[in-house]
Scaffold this motif. Structure first.
Motif, PDB file in Angstrom:
ATOM      1  N   SER A  61       0.863  -0.913   0.195  1.00 37.63           N
ATOM      2  CA  SER A  61      -0.424   0.094   0.124  1.00 37.63           C
ATOM      3  C   SER A  61       0.394   1.497   0.251  1.00 37.63           C
ATOM      4  CB  SER A  61      -0.630   0.034   1.352  1.00 37.63           C
ATOM      5  OG  SER A  61      -0.443  -0.250   2.465  1.00 37.63           O
ATOM      6  N   GLU A  62       2.343   1.289   0.680  1.00 37.50           N
ATOM      7  CA  GLU A  62       2.925   2.239   0.624  1.00 37.50           C
ATOM      8  C   GLU A  62       3.187   2.906  -0.549  1.00 37.50           C
ATOM      9  OE1 GLU A  62       4.957   5.734   1.571  1.00 37.50           O
ATOM     10  OE2 GLU A  62       3.669   4.767   2.894  1.00 37.50           O
ATOM     11  N   LYS A  63       3.933   1.767  -1.559  1.00 34.33           N
ATOM     12  CA  LYS A  63       4.397   1.748  -3.029  1.00 34.33           C
ATOM     13  C   LYS A  63       3.185   1.992  -3.921  1.00 34.33           C
ATOM     14  CE  LYS A  63       8.540   0.233  -3.509  1.00 34.33           C
ATOM     15  NZ  LYS A  63       9.658   1.897  -3.693  1.00 34.33           N
ATOM     16  N   ALA A  64       1.756   2.155  -3.367  1.00 35.87           N
ATOM     17  CA  ALA A  64       0.813   2.271  -4.276  1.00 35.87           C
ATOM     18  C   ALA A  64       0.704   3.152  -4.026  1.00 35.87           C
ATOM     19  CB  ALA A  64      -0.237   0.838  -3.664  1.00 35.87           C
ATOM     20  N   ARG A  65       0.420   3.948  -2.656  1.00 37.83           N
ATOM     21  CA  ARG A  65       0.651   5.198  -2.649  1.00 37.83           C
ATOM     22  C   ARG A  65       1.057   6.114  -2.818  1.00 37.83           C
ATOM     23  NH1 ARG A  65      -1.363   3.726   2.823  1.00 37.83           N
ATOM     24  NH2 ARG A  65       0.698   4.031   2.994  1.00 37.83           N
ATOM     25  N   THR A  66       3.059   5.725  -3.300  1.00 36.89           N
ATOM     26  CA  THR A  66       3.534   7.171  -4.334  1.00 36.89           C
ATOM     27  C   THR A  66       4.122   6.594  -5.568  1.00 36.89           C
ATOM     28  OG1 THR A  66       5.268   5.375  -3.186  1.00 36.89           O
ATOM     29  CG2 THR A  66       4.628   6.994  -1.196  1.00 36.89           C
ATOM     30  N   ILE A  67       4.019   5.539  -6.394  1.00 38.55           N
ATOM     31  CA  ILE A  67       4.749   5.479  -7.288  1.00 38.55           C
ATOM     32  C   ILE A  67       3.375   6.302  -8.454  1.00 38.55           C
ATOM     33  CG2 ILE A  67       2.822   3.008  -7.324  1.00 38.55           C
ATOM     34  CD1 ILE A  67       6.629   2.040  -8.642  1.00 38.55           C
ATOM     35  N   LEU A  68       4.471   6.647  -9.447  1.00 36.08           N
ATOM     36  CA  LEU A  68       3.003   7.000  -9.971  1.00 36.08           C
ATOM     37  C   LEU A  68       2.806   6.166 -11.246  1.00 36.08           C
ATOM     38  CD1 LEU A  68       5.556  10.690 -10.489  1.00 36.08           C
ATOM     39  CD2 LEU A  68       2.881   9.705  -9.192  1.00 36.08           C
ATOM     40  N   THR A  69       2.094   6.543 -12.142  1.00 36.22           N
ATOM     41  CA  THR A  69       1.625   5.649 -13.144  1.00 36.22           C
ATOM     42  C   THR A  69       2.555   6.244 -14.721  1.00 36.22           C
ATOM     43  OG1 THR A  69      -0.106   6.853 -13.548  1.00 36.22           O
ATOM     44  CG2 THR A  69      -0.487   5.331 -12.489  1.00 36.22           C
ATOM     45  N   GLU A  70       3.537   6.960 -14.517  1.00 36.79           N
ATOM     46  CA  GLU A  70       4.156   7.376 -15.817  1.00 36.79           C
ATOM     47  C   GLU A  70       5.396   8.129 -15.137  1.00 36.79           C
ATOM     48  OE1 GLU A  70       3.419  11.422 -16.128  1.00 36.79           O
ATOM     49  OE2 GLU A  70       1.785  10.653 -17.116  1.00 36.79           O
ATOM     50  N   LEU A  71       7.029   7.241 -16.075  1.00 34.60           N
ATOM     51  CA  LEU A  71       8.164   7.910 -15.765  1.00 34.60           C
ATOM     52  C   LEU A  71       8.610   8.429 -16.987  1.00 34.60           C
ATOM     53  CD1 LEU A  71      10.450   7.059 -14.658  1.00 34.60           C
ATOM     54  CD2 LEU A  71      11.158   4.875 -15.384  1.00 34.60           C
ATOM     55  N   ASP A  72       9.154  10.237 -16.087  1.00 33.05           N
ATOM     56  CA  ASP A  72       9.507  10.976 -17.701  1.00 33.05           C
ATOM     57  C   ASP A  72      11.184  10.810 -17.666  1.00 33.05           C
ATOM     58  OD1 ASP A  72       9.717  12.900 -19.038  1.00 33.05           O
ATOM     59  OD2 ASP A  72       9.090  14.435 -18.232  1.00 33.05           O
ATOM     60  N   LEU A  73      11.444  10.172 -19.238  1.00 30.30           N
ATOM     61  CA  LEU A  73      13.065   9.862 -19.570  1.00 30.30           C
ATOM     62  C   LEU A  73      13.425  11.230 -19.927  1.00 30.30           C
ATOM     63  CD1 LEU A  73      12.746   6.356 -20.739  1.00 30.30           C
ATOM     64  CD2 LEU A  73      13.302   7.280 -17.970  1.00 30.30           C
ATOM     65  N   ARG A  74      12.368  11.929 -20.088  1.00 28.25           N
ATOM     66  CA  ARG A  74      12.817  13.380 -21.606  1.00 28.25           C
ATOM     67  C   ARG A  74      14.646  14.056 -20.905  1.00 28.25           C
ATOM     68  NH1 ARG A  74       7.036  16.025 -22.698  1.00 28.25           N
ATOM     69  NH2 ARG A  74       7.406  15.497 -20.354  1.00 28.25           N
ATOM     70  N   GLY A  75      15.103  14.578 -21.406  1.00 23.82           N
ATOM     71  CA  GLY A  75      16.432  14.959 -20.911  1.00 23.82           C
ATOM     72  C   GLY A  75      17.779  14.677 -20.241  1.00 23.82           C
ATOM     73  N   MET A  76      17.242  12.919 -20.231  1.00 24.88           N
ATOM     74  CA  MET A  76      18.118  11.881 -19.822  1.00 24.88           C
ATOM     75  C   MET A  76      19.115  10.952 -20.575  1.00 24.88           C
ATOM     76  SD  MET A  76      15.986   9.725 -16.686  1.00 24.88           S
ATOM     77  CE  MET A  76      15.237  10.661 -15.710  1.00 24.88           C
ATOM     78  N   ARG A  77      20.032  10.962 -19.960  1.00 30.30           N
ATOM     79  CA  ARG A  77      21.656  10.117 -21.508  1.00 30.30           C
ATOM     80  C   ARG A  77      20.896   8.657 -21.942  1.00 30.30           C
ATOM     81  NH1 ARG A  77      25.425  12.415 -18.159  1.00 30.30           N
ATOM     82  NH2 ARG A  77      26.115  10.335 -17.791  1.00 30.30           N
ATOM     83  N   VAL A  78      20.998   7.917 -22.384  1.00 24.41           N
ATOM     84  CA  VAL A  78      20.763   7.025 -23.039  1.00 24.41           C
ATOM     85  C   VAL A  78      20.604   5.826 -21.820  1.00 24.41           C
ATOM     86  CG1 VAL A  78      20.972   4.946 -24.006  1.00 24.41           C
ATOM     87  CG2 VAL A  78      20.400   7.112 -25.486  1.00 24.41           C
ATOM     88  N   ASP A  79      22.217   5.692 -20.897  1.00 26.61           N
ATOM     89  CA  ASP A  79      22.192   5.175 -19.753  1.00 26.61           C
ATOM     90  C   ASP A  79      21.834   5.464 -18.177  1.00 26.61           C
ATOM     91  OD1 ASP A  79      23.963   7.423 -20.081  1.00 26.61           O
ATOM     92  OD2 ASP A  79      26.040   7.159 -18.880  1.00 26.61           O
ATOM     93  N   GLU A  80      21.548   6.407 -18.239  1.00 27.36           N
ATOM     94  CA  GLU A  80      20.490   6.543 -16.995  1.00 27.36           C
ATOM     95  C   GLU A  80      19.329   6.190 -17.308  1.00 27.36           C
ATOM     96  OE1 GLU A  80      23.450  11.176 -16.819  1.00 27.36           O
ATOM     97  OE2 GLU A  80      21.464  11.201 -17.313  1.00 27.36           O
ATOM     98  N   ALA A  81      18.876   6.765 -18.306  1.00 30.97           N
ATOM     99  CA  ALA A  81      17.696   6.877 -19.024  1.00 30.97           C
ATOM    100  C   ALA A  81      17.178   4.639 -18.175  1.00 30.97           C
ATOM    101  CB  ALA A  81      17.154   6.774 -19.930  1.00 30.97           C
ATOM    102  N   LEU A  82      17.793   4.363 -19.357  1.00 30.21           N
ATOM    103  CA  LEU A  82      18.152   2.580 -19.265  1.00 30.21           C
ATOM    104  C   LEU A  82      17.576   2.211 -17.527  1.00 30.21           C
ATOM    105  CD1 LEU A  82      20.089   1.714 -21.773  1.00 30.21           C
ATOM    106  CD2 LEU A  82      17.698   1.673 -21.937  1.00 30.21           C
ATOM    107  N   ASP A  83      19.089   3.112 -16.520  1.00 35.15           N
ATOM    108  CA  ASP A  83      19.504   2.961 -15.072  1.00 35.15           C
ATOM    109  C   ASP A  83      17.686   2.931 -14.164  1.00 35.15           C
ATOM    110  OD1 ASP A  83      21.399   1.647 -15.318  1.00 35.15           O
ATOM    111  OD2 ASP A  83      22.626   3.899 -14.336  1.00 35.15           O
ATOM    112  N   ALA A  84      17.025   4.038 -15.326  1.00 35.31           N
ATOM    113  CA  ALA A  84      16.042   4.659 -14.503  1.00 35.31           C
ATOM    114  C   ALA A  84      14.519   3.739 -14.380  1.00 35.31           C
ATOM    115  CB  ALA A  84      16.088   5.898 -15.142  1.00 35.31           C
ATOM    116  N   VAL A  85      15.018   3.466 -16.201  1.00 35.51           N
ATOM    117  CA  VAL A  85      13.918   2.160 -16.399  1.00 35.51           C
ATOM    118  C   VAL A  85      13.637   0.930 -15.533  1.00 35.51           C
ATOM    119  CG1 VAL A  85      12.616   0.535 -18.328  1.00 35.51           C
ATOM    120  CG2 VAL A  85      12.859   2.863 -18.776  1.00 35.51           C
ATOM    121  N   ASP A  86      15.063   0.367 -15.231  1.00 37.51           N
ATOM    122  CA  ASP A  86      14.875  -0.715 -14.716  1.00 37.51           C
ATOM    123  C   ASP A  86      15.103  -0.721 -12.944  1.00 37.51           C
ATOM    124  OD1 ASP A  86      16.558  -3.684 -14.617  1.00 37.51           O
ATOM    125  OD2 ASP A  86      17.281  -3.357 -13.181  1.00 37.51           O
TER     126      ASP A  86
END
Length: 821
Positions: free
Chosen positions: A734-759
């Motif tokens: 329930s804590e994760k459900a309250r805090t996690i967003l249903t979308e992830l914005d990667l704009r402005g990141m480098r490819v390696d940063e973006a892939l770590d964020a996706v993982d």
């Protein structure tokens, strides 16, 4: 080049030495035509050839040049239809066989010897012609029976006829009828026919033809009638044999003539290779080296030796052409002044002829259009020329031709006439030569020229040294110092009366004595400067040696570090792959725990809820630890090079906790100064020694080799745990459900940063139970979009993914659906 200068500088004697190094007439012809060249490219090409030949000889390479004949006249005659004799054909055969062996040896040298190996292409051996001559001509120069079937048959018939004649004659000399009329029971040959010796008085009883008689007339050589016909047949067969031999020789000669073009190219190449190897042999014999060539008129010879001198030769180091262009050499007779002149001139001519010079490596020689030399006494009684007139006649001719690309060598300039007038004439000639920008070296005994050279810009004095104690010249050349006459010192050493010496010194005058004193002072200063320069050179050599050793050590350490890091990265990659597999297993455990928790919620209080909560917390801690490990391994890959570690160290790294004096504790983050790597203290092994973890490596390090960056008392990511709650997994979810967003914005990141964020986002989304999510990456060049979708395509946590629809952001968004158990 000036013919007289070549002669007086003894250039032709050096050429004779080179001729002794050739192996065949083809190379000898090239040596005899050798003259100095003036084109820089041609000289450099010849020097390259000589250097390659010398390198091949030094390496023990076998270049077979034996057996080569100059067959050009024979080939020319054959090409115009002449018949070659057996000896000439044998010369062709030997040359072809030698060419084939040489071609094979040159081709085997490979890329290390490009000039010689390339020469193999110019050797074209007509192998069919070689085989034909070898089959037809014996080593003794006779046409063999196997040369043709017809010749074999003819010679077989001749042998048979000869045998029949001998058998018939043997029966005759043994018969009673002939036995009483023969002088001797033997068979002879006269005019190509078999005969027997008959006593002259018995001629009437012998039936046959008389072919000869003895000197006394007592014996007649008669061909019995019974063998006349057989002898006629033999003569006819011999004529057939000669005709067949001539036909064979004409056929072979025709084949030689037909191959003239190929043979001409091959012979030219053989001569060139012989010429090149002769230059290499001469270089090796003289212990010579390749000179550095220039077109600026600069000469700098190091340890130069005259190539015609034998024994213990004192090397000299003459130079001119930069700070001064005219060198005036003074010193005693037999001290080496003339040898110095000849050495400079002869080594210049040798270098321009493509020859190595007897001097140390690094010696420089200029390319001159003309080398003029007036050396020696060539007075002519027939032309009524004195020594002075002879020298001056040659100098006049030199002055008519000299220019800025000339080297002029003048021996005893101005000698042979009134000293005052001779000195004035010498100074005027040197001024004129200097004005033309020619490089000039002159020897003299005149004191006026010493002063002139010392005070005139572009001139320099030089001297050959003399040992007053031994009364012998040392043959050493000193540039920058004029030579002292040493006449009074020598006279005193030889025992001349002191009163006479004092009178002589008074007659010379104060000026002359001051001149000698100045020369002695200059010589002492020059010797001190030379000693200082030698010391400086020794220090410089020591510095360069230490520098080379230091750089070698640095390169060695860098290579070792690179190898260590390579192995560590390889191990790290294995660990990361294993960590990903473990992470997937942990996520599976979490899903199982989630399902069990959901089942318990649908039933009355379960006794196993505490165990499920503990399993959930343990899985979460393991997942966080794996993430930290992956980050550390990634940071190890991005570590700076050891050589730039200190220079590229970020300022904030010092600002974090750069207190070297503080006590270090377990868990402190530190930097190993020598490696430029960060790590964490795992344990203390001594009062001043620690074990530091750098990624997967454990390093023992002293306290003074470490710099503390951050205290271990704060939060340690490896030790962080997800706090549990009374609600167990329901509270976490329930804590994760309250805090996690249903979308992830990667704009402005480098490819390696973006892939770590996706993982990381996929982990949180699965734990929170999200059924789907939007990943915003934008359109741009498409690189980030493709990288994200490629990662999603390979991730087991993702059930499917698709581009966003018109209302969801289009191709700038990817919609992800997650796996559900």
């Amino acid at each position: 080049m000036d013919e007289r200068s070549l002669r007086v500088l003894e250039y032709y004697k050096v050429r004779d030495m080179l001729e002794n190094c050739v192996s065949c007439g083809l190379g000898r012809e090239r040596v005899r035509a050798l003259l100095p060249r003036t084109q820089a490219t041609a000289v450099e090409e010849m020097q390259n050839e000589t250097s390659e030949a010398r390198a091949a000889l030094d390496a023990g390479k076998q270049i077979p040049l034996g057996g080569i004949r100059d067959i050009r006249p024979a080939v020319h005659r054959a090409s115009v239809g002449a018949m070659l004799g057996c000896d000439e054909l044998l010369d062709v055969l030997f040359t072809l066989a030698s060419s084939r062996r040489l071609k094979k040896s040159l081709a085997a040298l490979g890329e290390a010897y490009p000039v010689l190996s390339d020469a193999a292409r110019g050797i074209d051996v007509p192998e069919a012609l070689e085989r034909a001559i070898e089959e037809a001509i014996s080593e003794s120069g006779e046409v063999l029976d196997r040369a043709s079937p017809a010749l074999r048959g003819i010679r077989s018939r001749i042998r048979s006829l000869n045998s029949r004649v001998r058998d018939t004659l043997d029966s005759i000399i043994r018969s009673a009828q002939w036995g009483k009329i023969l002088q001797d029971p033997i068979v002879s040959i006269r005019n190509g026919r078999f005969v027997v010796p008959v006593r002259a008085e018995m001629r009437s009883q012998a039936s046959g033809i008389v072919h000869d008689q003895s000197g006394s007339g007592a014996t007649l050589f008669i061909e019995p009638m019974v063998v006349v016909e057989l002898n006629n047949e033999i003569r006819a067969a011999v004529a057939q044999e000669e005709a067949e031999v001539e036909r064979i020789l004409m056929e072979l000669s025709g084949r030689v003539g037909a191959a003239r073009d190929r043979l001409d190219i091959t012979l030219a190449t053989l001569g060139r290779v012989d010429f090149i190897m002769a230059r290499g042999k001469l270089s090796q014999q003289m212990g010579a080296s390749r000179p550095v060539l220039n077109s600026e008129g600069y000469i700098s010879l190091i340890g130069a030796r005259h190539p015609l001198l034998r024994g213990d030769v004192v090397p000299i180091d003459p130079y001119l052409g930069r700070n001064f262009t005219t060198l005036v050499i003074t010193g005693p007779n037999t001290g080496g002044k003339t040898v110095t002149l000849k050495t400079i001139g002869l080594l210049t001519l040798m270098a321009q002829s493509g020859l190595h010079i007897p001097a140390e490596p690094g010696s420089e020689v200029a390319l001159f259009d003309q080398v003029f030399a007036d050396i020696g006494d060539e007075q002519s009684i027939e032309q009524s020329l004195s020594t002075f007139s002879s020298h001056l006649t040659h100098i006049v001719e030199i002055l008519k031709q000299v220019d800025g690309s000339s080297l002029v060598l003048l021996d005893e300039l101005g000698a042979g006439t009134d000293p005052q007038e001779g000195a004035g004439l010498a100074m005027s000639i040197l001024e004129h030569l200097h004005a033309t920008c020619a490089r000039t070296v002159a020897t003299t005994h005149y004191s006026e020229l010493k002063v002139f050279a010392h005070t005139t810009e572009g001139f320099s004095n030089a001297s050959v040294e003399f040992d007053v104690q031994t009364l012998r010249p040392t043959f050493r050349l000193s540039i920058g110092v004029p030579g002292a006459s040493n006449a009074f010192a020598i006279a005193e050493r030889l025992g001349l009366d002191r009163a006479i010496l004092d009178r002589a010194q008074s007659l010379v005058g104060v000026g002359g004595q001051r001149m000698e004193t100045m020369i002695i002072s200059l010589k002492e200063e020059h010797e001190r400067a030379s000693a200082a320069r030698s010391d400086a050179e020794a220090l410089r050599a020591r510095y360069l040696n230490l520098k080379d050793k230091y750089e070698a050590q640095v390169s060695k350490f860098a290579a070792e570090r690179t190898e260590i890091m390579r192995k560590a990265r390889a191990e790290a990659e294995l660990v990361v792959r294993e960590a990903r597999r473990e992470a997937e297993a942990i996520i599976g455990r979490l899903r199982t725990a989630q399902a069990e928790q959901a089942a318990r919620l649908s039933t009355p209080a379960s006794a196993d809820s505490g165990g499920a909560d503990e399993e959930m917390r343990r899985a979460r801690r393991d997942l966080e630890a794996l993430r930290d490990l992956a980050r550390e391994l990634t940071s190890m890959d991005e570590a700076p090079d050891v050589r730039g570690a200190q220079e590229t160290r970020p300022e904030h790294a010092v600002a974090e906790d750069d207190d070297d004096s503080a006590e270090m504790s377990l868990g402190d983050e530190v930097e190993i100064i020598a490696l430029g790597q960060r790590g964490r203290i795992l344990e203390r092994t001594g009062a001043d020694e620690f074990v530091v973890s750098i990624g997967l490596m454990r390093v023992n390090a002293k306290r003074d080799s470490l710099r503390r960056l951050r205290s271990g008392s704060g939060d340690d990511r490896r030790k962080r745990t997800t706090p549990g709650s009374a609600g167990g997994i329901v509270s976490i979810e329930s804590e994760k459900a309250r805090t996690i967003l249903t979308e992830l914005d990667l704009r402005g990141m480098r490819v390696d940063e973006a892939l770590d964020a996706v993982d990381k986002y996929l982990d949180d989304a699965v734990l929170s139970g999200l059924p789907r999510a939007r990943i915003i990456h934008g359109k741009g060049t498409g690189a980030l979009r493709e990288a994200v979708r490629d990662q999603l395509r390979q991730d087991r946590r993702v059930a499917s993914h698709r581009p966003g629809e018109a209302g969801e952001g289009g191709d700038g968004v990817t919609v992800v659906s997650f796996q559900r158990d």
